[in-house]
Design an enzyme around this catalytic site. Sequence first.
Site, short mmCIF file in Angstrom:
data_model
loop_
_atom_site.label_atom_id
_atom_site.label_comp_id
_atom_site.label_asym_id
_atom_site.label_seq_id
_atom_site.Cartn_x
_atom_site.Cartn_y
_atom_site.Cartn_z
N TYR A 330 0.85 -1.19 0.00
CA TYR A 330 0.00 0.00 0.00
C TYR A 330 0.89 1.25 0.00
CZ TYR A 330 -4.29 2.63 1.35
OH TYR A 330 -5.38 3.48 1.39
N CYS A 331 0.69 2.13 -0.96
CA CYS A 331 1.38 3.42 -1.02
C CYS A 331 2.90 3.21 -1.02
CB CYS A 331 0.91 4.30 0.13
SG CYS A 331 1.46 6.03 0.03
#
Length: 597
Positions: A330-331
């Site tokens: 994520y990210c």
Amino acid sequence: MASQTHDSAAPTLEELQRWTWVIGRAQQLMLEHGVETMLKVAETPPPGGALAAASLAPVPLAMPGLGGMGDAAALARAAGDFWMDALKLWTCALGGGLAGEAGGAPPARADRRFDAPEWRDHPTYDLIRQMYLLIGDHLLRGVDLIEGVEPQEREKLRFATRTMMDALSPSNFVFTNPLVMKKTLETGGENLLRGLEHLLKDLRQGQLSHVAPGAFELGKNLATTPGKVVKRTRLYELIQYAPTTTEVLETPLVIFPPWINRFYILDLSPKKSFIRWAVDQGLTVFVVSWKSADASMRDVTWDDYVAAQIDAVDTIRDLLGVRGVHTIGYCVAGTTLAATLAVLAARGEADKVASATFFTAQVDFSRAGDLKLFVDDDQLKMLEGLAPEGYFDGRYMAATFNLLRGRDLIWNYVVNNYLLGEDYPQFDLLHWNGDTTNLPAAWHRAYLADLYRDNKLVVPKALTVLGQPVDLRQVQTPAYVQAGREDHIAPPESVWKITDHFAGPLRFVLAGSGHIAGVVNPPSAGKYQYWTNANKAGSLAEFVAGATETPGSWWPDWIGWIEDRSRDKVSAKRARIPGKGALPALADAPGDYVRQR
């Protein structure tokens, strides 16, 4: 006790007494805060303590030089246009009404700051609103007339102008906001007193509050999916979640959340929890919970985070006796996952990862949006002075992200919390947003310089990680790439560019909403939509032009893609139950690291 409305101009004795009390109490609160601040300054401040006085101010930007200022004729025309529009506005106002947007202000657009009917129905507030919008529109147009400014510097100036105009909105001030004036008269100023209490509390903690303290508690009404911590290192805890099905997919899943936030964004309330939902789909789910940085982590670099991801993968493979694992990044953890895949490919160990899913993650930062404005040499030099003990206080990062959406994440709360004096909303996502983590300073500076500024990750072998030159072209791992259509942190155009660099099969999905809501969108919510396109596209625009829109959450599409990679199942027993295999349970989920500040 509510005040009464009177036709006469003279206040009653009761109203005078109330205002006297409000003003006196406000003076007392400010005096107490001043004394408390002076006493703290006299003592040795704790790490990051300087934030208490400055964190509510916008993050400073290095302002560009204005060069030759612009073509004289163009500037003259711009000035003339402004004064003609202003004259039209005032003429219309003095003539008895503004008649909507006819006074020369920019066309009406969705703007929640001016939702109250008084902004259009009351001539004075309507004039204030339209004059503000007119000035902002002309200031932004004026940025394009400045000559001798590089594109990057022009974007900085445009961002600074928008930020300044957001701060100067008439909705942010008592006497120019009709809702605040109404509330002030109704309560005899008690709303402003409550707002002052909120403001002083936020100054003490060095951070803007979004929810009431104590409204949420980890393990009670947040991060409640049952599981155990089965491994702890100096950098992370590995959490394994208890199965809810009698059989599970043989290939497990490990989730790498960003270390700039707490992992429980994926495990909020049970109805919103991606982790709980994934467990219910028959996956054996592991999550890495990163430790918030402290002085002991001053030497941590990107290599350590890549090594941690590989270590987590190897730990799960050994625990369950499987060849490979599914991964989610994520990210920023997705950016790191891309480097991890490249390292494994270079080592000949690519089969350790059966698939890689990227939630709003960037590998090519050439179109990374407004965050690139914070990574020039001046900004990086400024960061060096903010981490004397080797770690970067997460409240600065939170302030930066909030500034990217200042209207929604700063000024909206200034009005509600400080001017209207309203009670804080009970919203789990806002609690998570304020639950900041600290970052290793050396790695954070290198991340901004090497990736955001210099974009080295997509230059073959420009970076070396764990002794391996990184070349994303070697990555053939099947990838599922999700982007948010309205993402202001990882713009979809930037996320899309991952398709230019990986060599393996890839499925790109564009989800409705932004960086958080675009990801945390359970099927039960029935919200938003997503777009897919089975045909090869050379750009995001081409992808969108030929895409099929599907209402609701993209999660079912993802689990279908996962099942297509590995449909074999095994019984949910022995090592599939947390603490029942070779790794004993060290603590209940959500663990200890997530609670450390």
